[in-house]
Design a protein around this motif. Structure first.
Motif, PDB file in Angstrom:
ATOM      1  N   ASP A   1       0.852  -1.191   0.000  1.00  0.00           N
ATOM      2  CA  ASP A   1       0.000   0.000   0.000  1.00  0.00           C
ATOM      3  C   ASP A   1       0.887   1.240   0.000  1.00  0.00           C
ATOM      4  O   ASP A   1       1.309   1.702   1.058  1.00  0.00           O
ATOM      5  CB  ASP A   1      -0.901  -0.035   1.238  1.00  0.00           C
ATOM      6  CG  ASP A   1      -1.807   1.169   1.332  1.00  0.00           C
ATOM      7  OD1 ASP A   1      -1.911   1.913   0.345  1.00  0.00           O
ATOM      8  OD2 ASP A   1      -2.413   1.350   2.393  1.00  0.00           O
ATOM      9  N   PRO A   2       1.191   1.797  -1.184  1.00  0.00           N
ATOM     10  CA  PRO A   2       2.079   2.968  -1.226  1.00  0.00           C
ATOM     11  C   PRO A   2       1.473   4.224  -0.598  1.00  0.00           C
ATOM     12  O   PRO A   2       2.190   5.063  -0.083  1.00  0.00           O
ATOM     13  CB  PRO A   2       2.343   3.172  -2.715  1.00  0.00           C
ATOM     14  CG  PRO A   2       1.252   2.448  -3.418  1.00  0.00           C
ATOM     15  CD  PRO A   2       0.768   1.366  -2.504  1.00  0.00           C
TER      16      PRO A   2
ATOM     17  N   ILE B   1       4.861 -13.583  -1.573  1.00  0.00           N
ATOM     18  CA  ILE B   1       6.161 -13.187  -1.015  1.00  0.00           C
ATOM     19  C   ILE B   1       7.079 -12.664  -2.120  1.00  0.00           C
ATOM     20  O   ILE B   1       7.741 -11.648  -1.951  1.00  0.00           O
ATOM     21  CB  ILE B   1       6.807 -14.368  -0.261  1.00  0.00           C
ATOM     22  CG1 ILE B   1       6.006 -14.655   1.011  1.00  0.00           C
ATOM     23  CG2 ILE B   1       8.262 -14.071   0.077  1.00  0.00           C
ATOM     24  CD1 ILE B   1       6.408 -15.911   1.738  1.00  0.00           C
ATOM     25  N   GLU B   2       7.092 -13.332  -3.268  1.00  0.00           N
ATOM     26  CA  GLU B   2       7.896 -12.872  -4.413  1.00  0.00           C
ATOM     27  C   GLU B   2       7.432 -11.500  -4.888  1.00  0.00           C
ATOM     28  O   GLU B   2       8.248 -10.629  -5.175  1.00  0.00           O
ATOM     29  CB  GLU B   2       7.846 -13.880  -5.557  1.00  0.00           C
ATOM     30  CG  GLU B   2       8.851 -14.975  -5.450  1.00  0.00           C
ATOM     31  CD  GLU B   2      10.285 -14.481  -5.280  1.00  0.00           C
ATOM     32  OE1 GLU B   2      10.736 -13.609  -6.058  1.00  0.00           O
ATOM     33  OE2 GLU B   2      10.948 -14.940  -4.348  1.00  0.00           O
ATOM     34  N   ASN B   3       6.115 -11.303  -4.969  1.00  0.00           N
ATOM     35  CA  ASN B   3       5.576 -10.014  -5.389  1.00  0.00           C
ATOM     36  C   ASN B   3       5.979  -8.922  -4.410  1.00  0.00           C
ATOM     37  O   ASN B   3       6.306  -7.797  -4.818  1.00  0.00           O
ATOM     38  CB  ASN B   3       4.054 -10.074  -5.506  1.00  0.00           C
ATOM     39  CG  ASN B   3       3.591 -10.905  -6.674  1.00  0.00           C
ATOM     40  OD1 ASN B   3       4.364 -11.202  -7.574  1.00  0.00           O
ATOM     41  ND2 ASN B   3       2.338 -11.300  -6.641  1.00  0.00           N
ATOM     42  N   LEU B   4       5.954  -9.228  -3.114  1.00  0.00           N
ATOM     43  CA  LEU B   4       6.349  -8.245  -2.098  1.00  0.00           C
ATOM     44  C   LEU B   4       7.825  -7.891  -2.255  1.00  0.00           C
ATOM     45  O   LEU B   4       8.209  -6.725  -2.169  1.00  0.00           O
ATOM     46  CB  LEU B   4       6.080  -8.773  -0.696  1.00  0.00           C
ATOM     47  CG  LEU B   4       4.618  -8.884  -0.281  1.00  0.00           C
ATOM     48  CD1 LEU B   4       4.517  -9.525   1.087  1.00  0.00           C
ATOM     49  CD2 LEU B   4       3.946  -7.536  -0.278  1.00  0.00           C
ATOM     50  N   LYS B   5       8.669  -8.899  -2.490  1.00  0.00           N
ATOM     51  CA  LYS B   5      10.097  -8.652  -2.655  1.00  0.00           C
ATOM     52  C   LYS B   5      10.356  -7.762  -3.865  1.00  0.00           C
ATOM     53  O   LYS B   5      11.166  -6.847  -3.802  1.00  0.00           O
ATOM     54  CB  LYS B   5      10.860  -9.963  -2.814  1.00  0.00           C
ATOM     55  CG  LYS B   5      11.015 -10.732  -1.513  1.00  0.00           C
ATOM     56  CD  LYS B   5      11.788 -12.007  -1.727  1.00  0.00           C
ATOM     57  CE  LYS B   5      11.891 -12.809  -0.431  1.00  0.00           C
ATOM     58  NZ  LYS B   5      12.571 -14.071  -0.615  1.00  0.00           N
ATOM     59  N   GLN B   6       9.651  -8.033  -4.962  1.00  0.00           N
ATOM     60  CA  GLN B   6       9.817  -7.233  -6.184  1.00  0.00           C
ATOM     61  C   GLN B   6       9.332  -5.786  -5.975  1.00  0.00           C
ATOM     62  O   GLN B   6       9.976  -4.854  -6.405  1.00  0.00           O
ATOM     63  CB  GLN B   6       9.048  -7.857  -7.351  1.00  0.00           C
ATOM     64  CG  GLN B   6       9.553  -9.220  -7.760  1.00  0.00           C
ATOM     65  CD  GLN B   6      10.987  -9.188  -8.244  1.00  0.00           C
ATOM     66  OE1 GLN B   6      11.415  -8.253  -8.898  1.00  0.00           O
ATOM     67  NE2 GLN B   6      11.744 -10.219  -7.872  1.00  0.00           N
ATOM     68  N   GLY B   7       8.195  -5.637  -5.305  1.00  0.00           N
ATOM     69  CA  GLY B   7       7.624  -4.320  -5.125  1.00  0.00           C
ATOM     70  C   GLY B   7       8.252  -3.486  -4.031  1.00  0.00           C
ATOM     71  O   GLY B   7       8.273  -2.270  -4.092  1.00  0.00           O
ATOM     72  N   LEU B   8       8.787  -4.144  -3.022  1.00  0.00           N
ATOM     73  CA  LEU B   8       9.311  -3.437  -1.860  1.00  0.00           C
ATOM     74  C   LEU B   8      10.761  -3.007  -2.042  1.00  0.00           C
ATOM     75  O   LEU B   8      11.118  -1.881  -1.748  1.00  0.00           O
ATOM     76  CB  LEU B   8       9.192  -4.328  -0.614  1.00  0.00           C
ATOM     77  CG  LEU B   8       9.402  -3.670   0.722  1.00  0.00           C
ATOM     78  CD1 LEU B   8       8.286  -2.673   0.985  1.00  0.00           C
ATOM     79  CD2 LEU B   8       9.423  -4.694   1.812  1.00  0.00           C
ATOM     80  N   VAL B   9      11.584  -3.910  -2.536  1.00  0.00           N
ATOM     81  CA  VAL B   9      13.017  -3.629  -2.646  1.00  0.00           C
ATOM     82  C   VAL B   9      13.299  -3.005  -3.996  1.00  0.00           C
ATOM     83  O   VAL B   9      12.963  -3.553  -5.031  1.00  0.00           O
ATOM     84  CB  VAL B   9      13.837  -4.922  -2.467  1.00  0.00           C
ATOM     85  CG1 VAL B   9      15.306  -4.630  -2.550  1.00  0.00           C
ATOM     86  CG2 VAL B   9      13.485  -5.568  -1.146  1.00  0.00           C
TER      87      VAL B   9
END
Length: 88
Positions: free
Chosen positions: A38-39, A79-87
């Motif tokens: 959630d940006p 989890i992969e989507n979070l890693k891509q979007g967060l980092v």
């Protein structure tokens, strides 16, 4: 005397440190049971805050803190989507 605006603090679920809300990224479980970043910080749903670093996200996932905070199971795809979007 000027009013001093209060800075809201939130705890990072990875490193367990209190930081200003603006420095952290909100991960939210929406009412439709999806987990996403959630940006804006204003989406409805259950939220958890994490530092925008791979290290903190890894600690949150490994210790199952993210699942506990969001009160739902998190699949490897999410989890992969979070890693891509967060980092970055």
């Amino acid at each position: 005397m000027p009013k001093v605006k209060k800075v809201p603090l939130r705890m990072c679920i990875g490193c367990q440190e209190m930081k200003p809300k603006r420095e952290l990224t909100r991960v939210v479980r929406t009412p439709q049971e999806t987990v996403e970043i959630d940006p804006t910080g204003k989406k409805s749903g259950r939220g958890a805050y994490v530092c925008p670093s791979a290290n903190c996200l890894q600690k949150a996932i490994k210790g199952k803190r993210l699942e506990r905070s969001l009160e739902c199971a998190i699949s490897p795809e999410i989890i992969e989507n979070l890693k891509q979007g967060l980092v970055k």
